[in-house]
Motif scaffolding. Structure first.
Motif: not given
Ligand SMILES: Cc1ncc(COP(=O)(O)O)c(C=O)c1O
Ligand SMILES: Cc1ncc(COP(=O)(O)O)c(C=O)c1O
Lengths: 457, 492, 457, 492
Positions: A332-334, B76-78, B243-245, B270-272
């Motif tokens: 996803c993130t690159n 959202g989610s980012c 757990y997806d952080g 890169h989020k939290t």
């Molecule tokens: C809920 C959720 N899980 C996992 C991921 C994946 O993270 P990454 O993009 O760092 O691979 C994301 C990122 O958009 C996300 O929002």
């Protein structure tokens, strides 16, 4: 409150609007027994001045030794313009360009990047990056299994001359999906994979062959012969290449009579600092026919409702957010920001600048090899052509020699004894265009002293 | 917004170049040892442009972007929070940038000290027992996590467990990761309140269950209240909890995944922890594990012997799932996260979850008052929440996408649209703790204004954006008539 | 060709269009005997990598000692955001905002700067900067001569406690226009200018009185008494102030019963690095009644043809490009980029941050003074209040002591013996908020050793 | 272009702040020694804003600017060439930034080596015998130069010389400087070809002549062909020749002011040697002198004793005009100029004048072919040239200012307008050597297009700009209704 702009009045007004007495109330759906009691293990907050001083002290402690290590990460000149622009907030603090109309900067840049990488590799299409060269290699193996419909075996032939970490990453990444990586031996005289040694796989179901050029030792494989051998047997060819070297070496798109099927590599040499191993970026390219098997983001050019050209993420049906369990990869993130740096770097260097960089790095390495092999007890390990990296053979263990050099501020190369015990006291050295004749003299003189001292001891 | 910018290739002229960037030409003799048959015949057709042209082109391109530094970006989610400039400045000190990944530990004690302390801090805020830093993004951390679950079960001889359960609202990387790890995915529904359907979960678990992947709060923006029960069900079935952080920002300093019963987690640093998104990356997806999974952590790790720091490799972690990157992952990103965590400290960590939640609930309340429909109106918002525009789509023919595009004209990046898929016409809105009340109020005004437009002159909304460098783009054409690299002959 | 994008084809086409055979022909109006024969004294061109290495080596040679020097240039914490934004190309590479519509960024920023500086000094109006604090002081003297219509003498009273370099710059700058700078003695017990000592000027034609607060010694002048004395005699008051200190000290706009007439100062403490003395910036403020006598650029807010607000350079009739020989000054290019940095700095610090910076710097200096005066042979030179800087009296020559300290990586302050021989072995020291207790301990311990060694020798 | 941005003060809220930037509060006791009567009562009303707000505000503001990094900026007399990023990066190395101006020479040998070599290089390219680096801009260098002329004449007992001659086209700083130095200004005309009127010069010189201030090429964009004669006349009258180096870019590597007979010059390092203009500064106005003026150079200078560099001060230069700045001038700017000169080297120096002149003559030719009227059509352009729009003003009522504003809409910064004043409706156009032929061609197209508009729909031009963040601004109102600082009550 660092980075939280709220005043007490703001908080009061916001709580009143929500209709709760305090922020704590907002967590009332969380079972009380789960609540954090303390974070006593966390240090107390620092202000920016304090952390700045701490980081500066730590950086100084690490110093800047004179480095002759390559092995997949290369110290090249990085034009000042590269990071001055890359760290602009509009690139640095943007997200993946999901809202295309508000992200044309990033999107157009990736389109330019895809074009540059495709041209450098001689391939038809590139994606917007993978995590690094090793993970790109692993994903290429998975992709080859999807793309090679004629093969059922998921057997991938991997030369022992592939960067050992890449092989390890491929195994970690792909073993759970049943891929089998089988190692091809190398010729201890020349440090390359003899095409003849492949004969024993004739007639077997093999999915793909990986070829690294230059290989881990810096030596040049006979890519045409290897590629043609594979293609004659419906085996896909995965090229693992160094982008700087590509300005001088035959691009994978032209290997053998048909060219490689997938080409990947580590993008770090293109304007990315060494930085202890990352962030770098992997690049991945293929032929158009396989584009739907490619993992990662891809940008395409299209039109807007007014008929003007614009850029957008495309072929998203390959990706996890659409295809979920059936996606080509979970990526996803690159490594977008590194792609930004590399695109600016490639624009600044152009074909000539990149070729000169490669040529200068190679010339320096030849001078280094010539100088160091004048030291008694040091010789070149392999015959045959190499590119900007080579293996030396010492007459005594490498580790103590490197340690002595490092106490003189010189990182003399990579000790191969842990990776290739069969090579004895082998040392992988590299010099890029950043090294001067004086640097090489300094290494030569120091090595002479260290070797002599070792002999005397 | 500035206007379109031509392609860098269109500036190119044969023979032009930023020559001061080129090393001296060593001459053809320097390459005499390279056999002709291995040489490139035609130079690669990279652009040939001057330095000013390059600087100007990419500076102009940058201005075509929205970013945190220029716009509110409630994706959202980012977790698009402010990326402190200090993190960049100090992570880019020359000594850190110059360090070779295979350099000796003696020339890396400063770096290793930071990484070691980062591992320790991440353990503390997540309640996990071990942390590895090498995964390079969230999805990469997910991969490491599920691979560890599998390695653990394999090590116990529990070979048949190959099913990963995910709630239907899960992020796409969760099922995709399960597949990457050779598992089969079982989706389970959530109930009307956004909580996992426990009956469905009970029905799904069994002897093949490797584990369940969850975020909490979920991607629906609500806290999974029966997390204890979920954990019990999965553990009793012999599965582990992942757990997806990605949503850790919601609960930082308030609840710890380790305390909720999770066996393994990834964190999106890169989020939290506010490392930049960089227009798509890089990230860092550190993983944390409970004691039973610690032996399987990916290498390298950072260890401490007395006062010296060193890399831990195969020899130290013989059961490791192995190596995930050529070197040690995104070290530069990790330095930024380290600096961020030290800046916030114990005190700041507590505030993150609190103010992220305050901002989300305030915005949630205000939007509800302004007439927008919440997907889960009875629930507290976590750090994010969902608004559904299904009524607008039905009655006015104005979709969530139209609202999103029109928001750009108002100077706001759009929220996440159409994710999670189970809520029709949804906007997933995450303001983060670093935005002020003023910004949230302005966003509410814009949404209300667009609602008014949708009622009074819907074409303004459905044909948005009007002020961006391009008008609305044709994604279908992009996918059908693939134009992925520039060719001199192509229309441009 | 570094930074010249022309290809051979471009050059040929351009010459053809012009109608000349070669570039040389374009210089055919220049008398041939004047043409340069050679620039053999210039070194050959370097590429960016080479100059980068050279500069890095030179920078490392200079090192980063622990600095306790102030004397008009102060080491303060600079938030990373300040220069990350200031060096953005749009600020960095723009010209003076002559085309207002295409320069609203710079113009609005200067308007914000003017507002901040006016508020900090308590004055009504500020300009967009002068070269530095010293040149601002000199220009203030010239301005006072224009503004004080009641005085004909062009006599300016300058305390000896004014930074000696400022006095020198004022003399260099203004002597050709006949200004006379007369020095006021200071009280050797308190290090300040006694208001009583002014009595001897009663009844004379004096144009202006300069007051620096804190003065060069760091000590605090009785600004109210001095100001009121001057105003009672139609003498204009020129305040020279430290902007950090202003967050805690009475602003010039409130000195005495009417406030200073002109206030200037060195802007460096506001986010500008020490950098061997520049680029810094001078700020200048005054009352509205004198605005037309003020030199330098000024930005005003106005309306555009559509009635929207916008910013533009204004009151240009004061300036050289309009008024030529009758302009208020010859200044044209000022220190815009530093104003950019300072404006961002002031926004980040706000009133509280700036006050805390001042308070912390002062607290550190008091700790430093307390520590150093515990060393035998070291005492405080003056009684009375000082701010974040003070003069120590040693029992032996300062220069060798500083030299020994510097070989230990400590810059211990400024030796005043060249400036104020009458003070004997005087040392001006300063600690800002950047100094930790450990730093102060280190200085204290080193000074103790150095002084003891000196005594033993 | 992006839209307007509110004022930073409008973001302010009492109690808000970027607190991580603040040092720890030492407490009131730390200030107990400061007498109350000297203390501030009310804190200064600086904005109280968060770090993200600040970053976002100033980032957005920056985007409202044209600059070299984003636009062609052919501002005559200003030499808006590319400012290499390397110059900034290496001048900002931490050690250079941290060095205190009064630090010992032992901790400054690296810096001093650069400055010493810069002095030497500037001597070489100008043909002067001594150079001082401390003036902080062109006008500051002019001041130093004229002050040296006066000091020299005073030292010879030649006390009455107080007249400075300037050609009427001179830049405003020249006469203003003369006044600053206590001189009287005598303006002399130029002839129809743009050369100094020698008869007028002969009539002007005399026993009161201190000197003449000239640029060559002049601000009319032409080379003063009879410079030898001018020098003879002035020198014979006992005056000295001052060279205003603002136009040095035109002749760099081609002719040297020292060889033309000038006694003293200033250089705008921020023009010829490409240090940035920074939206108004800083610059650096190094001065060069012939041997007879060397004793009067401003201090400090950099000297070399054997292998050690050191500052030269009063003791070394007892006849110096003195000190011009608190320390040693704009050291950081000097470092950038040093880096630039080393990058270009001997070879690059030659090219600057050549390609600056090539670009100017090409643009000049093309604009003439496109129908624009040259002020001096028979002359070669130097690095810049003048176009006069007096016909357009007369016939179409479209002025040079209108063209300038309309150029902004076409994405080009305007040339210098209405300077020099003696050419009516003039545009002074200086492309510099760092722009490509493509850019020059695009500029010609834009000018032709605007000409067409002026003929066909003049209102489009006279009401320009249309695409900037503001429309044309009312300068008269700005000067009449002074609004120089923001007050909360003011309309905003
Ligand atoms: C809920 C959720 N899980 C996992 C991921 C994946 O993270 P990454 O993009 O760092 O691979 C994301 C990122 O958009 C996300 O929002
Ligand atoms: C011809 C000329 N002389 C002198 C100057 C003054 O230089 P500065 O702005 O650096 O003071 C300029 C600058 O615009 C100029 O163009």
């Amino acid at each position: 409150m660092a980075f939280i702009p709220h005043t007490e009045a703001d908080v009061a007004a916001m709580l009143a609007a929500i209709g709760v007495a305090g922020i704590e109330n907002l967590f009332d759906e969380i079972p009380p027994d789960l609540r954090v009691k303390s974070l006593a293990g966390m240090p107390h907050e620092l202000n920016e001045m304090e952390i700045g001083r701490l980081m500066t002290e730590r950086a100084r402690a690490d110093g800047v030794p004179l480095t002759f290590i390559g092995a997949g990460a290369y110290e090249h000149h990085i034009p000042a313009a590269v990071w001055a622009i890359t760290t602009r907030g509009e690139f640095y603090s943007a997200y993946t360009p999901y809202q295309a109309e508000a992200s044309q900067g990033t999107l157009q840049l990736i389109y330019e990047f895809q074009t540059m990488i495709a041209r450098l590799t001689g391939m038809e299409v590139a994606n917007a990056s993978m995590y690094d060269g090793a993970s790109a290699t692993a994903e290429a193996a998975l992709m080859a299994v999807r793309a090679n419909r004629k093969s059922k075996s998921a057997r991938i032939l991997v030369p022992t001359t592939l960067h050992p970490h890449y092989r390890q990453v491929a195994v970690t990444t792909a073993a759970n999906q049943g891929l089998k990586f089988e190692e091809l031996p190398f010729c201890t005289a020349e440090g390359v994979t003899p095409a003849a040694s492949l004969a024993r796989y004739d007639g077997q179901d093999i999915t793909a062959l990986v070829i690294q050029q230059p290989n881990f030792f810096g030596h040049l494989e006979d890519v045409d012969a290897l590629t043609d051998w594979a293609h004659a047997r419906a085996i896909l060819v995965i090229a693992v290449v160094n982008p700087t070297a590509l300005s001088l070496l035959k691009p994978p798109g032209q290997w053998g009579s048909r060219g490689a099927d997938i080409a990947v590599g580590e993008g770090q040499p293109l304007g990315v600092p060494l930085c202890s191993g990352g962030p770098y970026f992997g690049f991945m390219t293929t032929r158009m026919e396989h584009v739907r098997q490619m993992p990662g983001r891809i940008v395409g050019r299209t039109l807007d409702v007014a008929g003007g050209a614009g850029f957008t993420l495309t072929l998203q049906a390959r990706e996890q957010h659409i295809r979920r369990a059936k996606a080509t990869s979970n990526i996803c993130t690159n490594q977008g920001l590194l792609v930004t740096a590399a695109t600016i770097y490639m624009a600044l260097m152009g074909p000539q600048g990149l070729a000169r960089t490669a040529a200068a790095a190679h010339a320096r390495t030849r001078e280094l090899v010539a100088a160091l092999t004048r030291v008694p007890g040091v010789r070149l390990a392999f015959s045959g052509p190499y590119f900007h990296e080579a293996v030396l053979q010492l007459d005594r263990p490498v580790a103590p020699v490197l340690k002595s050099l490092s106490s003189r501020g010189i990182l003399g190369g990579l000790d191969l004894s842990g990776y290739f015990p069969e090579l004895g006291h082998a040392l992988l050295v590299c010099a890029t265009e950043t090294k001067t004749a004086a640097d090489i003299d300094r290494y030569h003189a120091s090595l002479g002293e260290v070797m002599q001292a070792a002999r005397a001891a | 917004m500035p206007v379109r910018e031509q392609l860098i290739f269109e500036y190119s002229h044969a023979g032009r170049g930023a020559r001061d960037q080129w090393p001296h030409d060593p001459g053809a003799a320097a390459l005499a040892d390279l056999p002709a048959k291995l040489r490139r015949v035609r130079p690669p057709e990279l652009p040939e442009v001057g330095e000013l042209e390059t600087v100007r082109h990419f500076t102009r391109l940058s201005q075509l972007n929205f970013s945190i530094d220029t716009h509110f970006y409630p994706l959202g989610s980012c977790t698009m929070k402010y990326n402190p400039k200090a993190c960049n400045q100090y992570a880019m000190l020359p000594e850190f940038l110059a360090r070779h990944p295979l350099g000796p530990e003696s020339h890396g004690q400063g770096l290793l000290a930071c990484l070691y302390e980062l591992q320790e801090m991440l353990k503390e805020v997540t309640g996990m027992r071990g942390v590895a830093l090498s995964p390079m993004a969230g999805a990469h951390g997910e991969f490491a996590g599920v691979a560890m679950i599998r390695a653990y079960q394999r090590a116990r001889g529990d070979l048949k467990r190959n099913e990963i359960i995910v709630p239907e609202a899960a992020h796409g990387t969760n099922p995709a990761t399960a597949t990457m790890c050779g598992c089969v995915v079982r989706e389970i529904p959530v109930d009307a309140q956004g909580d996992v359907d426990l009956a469905a979960l009970r029905a799904a678990v069994g002897p093949n269950t490797a584990g369940i992947m969850l975020t909490n709060p979920s991607t629906l923006g609500v806290f999974e209240r029966r997390i204890g029960e979920v954990a019990r069900i999965v553990h009793e079935a012999g599965g582990l909890l992942y757990y997806d952080g990605a949503n850790l920002n919601a609960i930082l300093g308030k609840v710890r995944p380790g305390d909720m019963g999770f066996d393994v987690i990834h964190m999106n640093l890169h989020k939290t922890f506010s490392t930049p998104h960089g227009g798509g990356g890089p990230g860092a997806g550190a993983v944390g594990v409970s004691a039973r999974l610690a032996p399987f952590l990916p290498i390298p790790l950072v260890g401490k012997d007395g006062e010296r720091y060193r890399w831990l490799t195969e020899a130290d972690v013989p059961q490791s799932i192995g190596r995930l990157s050529a070197f040690m992952g995104n070290a530069g990103v990790l330095l930024r996260a380290y600096i961020y965590m030290r800046l916030l400290g114990r005190e700041g960590m507590q505030r993150v979850g609190e103010y992220a939640t305050l901002n989300a609930n305030y915005l949630f309340t205000r939007l509800k008052s302004a007439g927008f429909e919440a997907a889960y109106p009875q629930r507290r918002a976590s750090h994010e929440f969902i608004v559904t525009l299904k009524r607008q789509a039905r009655e006015l023919n104005v979709t969530a996408m139209d609202f999103a595009k029109r928001l750009l004209d108002y100077g706001f990046h759009a929220p996440t649209t159409y994710f999670p898929l189970l809520v029709p016409e949804c906007l997933l809105i995450e303001p983060t703790e670093t935005e002020s009340k003023d910004v949230l109020d302005a966003f509410v005004s814009a949404m209300s204004q667009i609602q008014k437009e949708a009622e009074q002159e819907p074409a303004r909304v459905t044909s948005a954006p009007h002020t961006m460098p391009v008008r609305r783009l044709d994604d279908v054409r992009a996918a059908r008539q693939l134009d992925l690299t520039w060719k001199p002959t192509a229309q441009s």
